[in-house]
Design an enzyme around this catalytic site. Sequence first.
Site, PDB file in Angstrom:
ATOM      1  N   LYS A 160      44.041  46.126  36.197  1.00  0.00           N
ATOM      2  CA  LYS A 160      43.355  47.241  36.926  1.00  0.00           C
ATOM      3  C   LYS A 160      42.616  47.157  38.248  1.00  0.00           C
ATOM      4  O   LYS A 160      42.760  46.320  39.435  1.00  0.00           O
ATOM      5  CB  LYS A 160      42.347  47.146  35.989  1.00  0.00           C
ATOM      6  CG  LYS A 160      42.918  46.957  34.310  1.00  0.00           C
ATOM      7  CD  LYS A 160      42.507  47.997  34.548  1.00  0.00           C
ATOM      8  CE  LYS A 160      42.478  48.496  32.794  1.00  0.00           C
ATOM      9  NZ  LYS A 160      42.927  49.882  32.605  1.00  0.00           N
ATOM     10  N   ASP A 188      47.180  50.108  36.768  1.00  0.00           N
ATOM     11  CA  ASP A 188      46.587  50.771  35.776  1.00  0.00           C
ATOM     12  C   ASP A 188      45.094  51.049  36.673  1.00  0.00           C
ATOM     13  O   ASP A 188      44.434  50.276  37.011  1.00  0.00           O
ATOM     14  CB  ASP A 188      45.868  50.823  34.622  1.00  0.00           C
ATOM     15  CG  ASP A 188      45.163  51.706  33.581  1.00  0.00           C
ATOM     16  OD1 ASP A 188      44.929  53.276  35.066  1.00  0.00           O
ATOM     17  OD2 ASP A 188      45.019  51.510  33.014  1.00  0.00           O
ATOM     18  N   GLU A 214      49.359  53.118  35.949  1.00  0.00           N
ATOM     19  CA  GLU A 214      49.220  54.042  35.115  1.00  0.00           C
ATOM     20  C   GLU A 214      48.151  55.524  35.500  1.00  0.00           C
ATOM     21  O   GLU A 214      47.078  54.931  36.871  1.00  0.00           O
ATOM     22  CB  GLU A 214      48.351  53.402  34.521  1.00  0.00           C
ATOM     23  CG  GLU A 214      48.649  53.244  33.273  1.00  0.00           C
ATOM     24  CD  GLU A 214      48.353  52.090  31.995  1.00  0.00           C
ATOM     25  OE1 GLU A 214      47.460  53.297  31.148  1.00  0.00           O
ATOM     26  OE2 GLU A 214      48.598  50.995  31.573  1.00  0.00           O
ATOM     27  N   ASP A 239      47.542  59.159  31.648  1.00  0.00           N
ATOM     28  CA  ASP A 239      46.677  57.720  29.860  1.00  0.00           C
ATOM     29  C   ASP A 239      46.195  58.950  29.919  1.00  0.00           C
ATOM     30  O   ASP A 239      45.962  59.968  28.618  1.00  0.00           O
ATOM     31  CB  ASP A 239      46.554  56.546  30.468  1.00  0.00           C
ATOM     32  CG  ASP A 239      45.921  55.711  29.656  1.00  0.00           C
ATOM     33  OD1 ASP A 239      45.873  56.771  28.151  1.00  0.00           O
ATOM     34  OD2 ASP A 239      45.228  54.709  30.215  1.00  0.00           O
ATOM     35  N   LYS A 263      47.393  56.001  22.776  1.00  0.00           N
ATOM     36  CA  LYS A 263      46.560  55.088  22.106  1.00  0.00           C
ATOM     37  C   LYS A 263      45.625  55.966  21.382  1.00  0.00           C
ATOM     38  O   LYS A 263      45.551  57.420  21.203  1.00  0.00           O
ATOM     39  CB  LYS A 263      45.315  55.356  23.604  1.00  0.00           C
ATOM     40  CG  LYS A 263      45.940  54.649  24.422  1.00  0.00           C
ATOM     41  CD  LYS A 263      44.563  54.324  25.326  1.00  0.00           C
ATOM     42  CE  LYS A 263      44.334  53.128  27.232  1.00  0.00           C
ATOM     43  NZ  LYS A 263      43.856  53.717  27.732  1.00  0.00           N
TER      44      LYS A 263
END
Length: 365
Positions: A160, A188, A214, A239, A263
Amino acid sequence: MKITHTEIYMFKIPMVPFTIATGTMHFAQNILIKIHTDEGITGLGECSAFPMIVGETQTSCYHHAKDFAAFWKGKNPLSIQERLLELDHIIAGNYTIKSAFDIALYDIAAKAANQPLYAFLGGKQKAIESDLTIGIDSPEKMADQAFTFREQGVSILKIKLGKDPATDIKRIELIRNKIGAHIKLRIDANQGWSKEDALPVLQSLSNFDIEFCEQPMHKYYDDYLPALCAASPIPIMADESIFTHHDARKLINNNACHLINIKFSKCGGIHEAIKIADLAAQHSMACMMGGMLESRLALSAKMHFAMAHDNVKYYDMDTCLLGHLEDPILGGVQFTGMHLTINDAPGHGADVDPSYLSNLEHCVV
């Protein structure tokens, strides 16, 4: 078959605080539903609210669930498309809570067909290895965590980022130096970089063998994505920019992403996820199966979906490992390291320990 009643639970799961660019989650804000039918088949669904991304909270999901359950009472759960269209007529958006109802319907349908969900969806068993995510912390702590995961046998790490660009570059530099060259790295940014910073950061990270990035910029900068995709040395995965298949269509047509993260909590569940995956497949675009902070129940549904779609080639299916302090799920997906397996029980195969549910706020509609 008719729906007789629905149980709705505030499925709060305590966890170690988890930080991404948009904020920190101190517990999993999940909702569990159990849809009962007059033929004795019960479908279970779960969603995980991530307010800073989807704009829904556990409380909003809980109250919308009451309205959905009341509207569906007495109706046929096997008419999946018709039932889900009704939810869109009740309220626009709110895809997170809709995903829990979607999963429960597919669980019922697969159980009624006496098939595991992946077979009901036209798939077959396949090997799945998930990455493991490292939340935002100091570069040194993140590098130490990456080394620990490597020593535990993890071979794919998702890092992240999305805070200060210079510190993000330092994070990846220390991580790569600490773990060596053989561990796959994915990053991401969770919309965290500005449109001015995104390309320079990606260029600076290109020497560290990054599999993909991402969502480098906020979704309101989608019009800048085509130029970024054309110039970036690292493939771009959309995303937060893609909730529905209509979002996917626009980005694909504009050459605004190389990959897509699907998702359920963003798109509304399996029904819409199929449309996204099929659209991506038509354009030879690979997808990732991702998630929020779901337990192994929703993860089991995701496992079945991933096995039913060959262009789902990347797996970010570690949600229940991101600091969950309790695992109340019975059956369902199992982990051997970061390799996932699931049996051939009808439906998605997961249930919840009744003793855990007995302590949760809930209602019956």
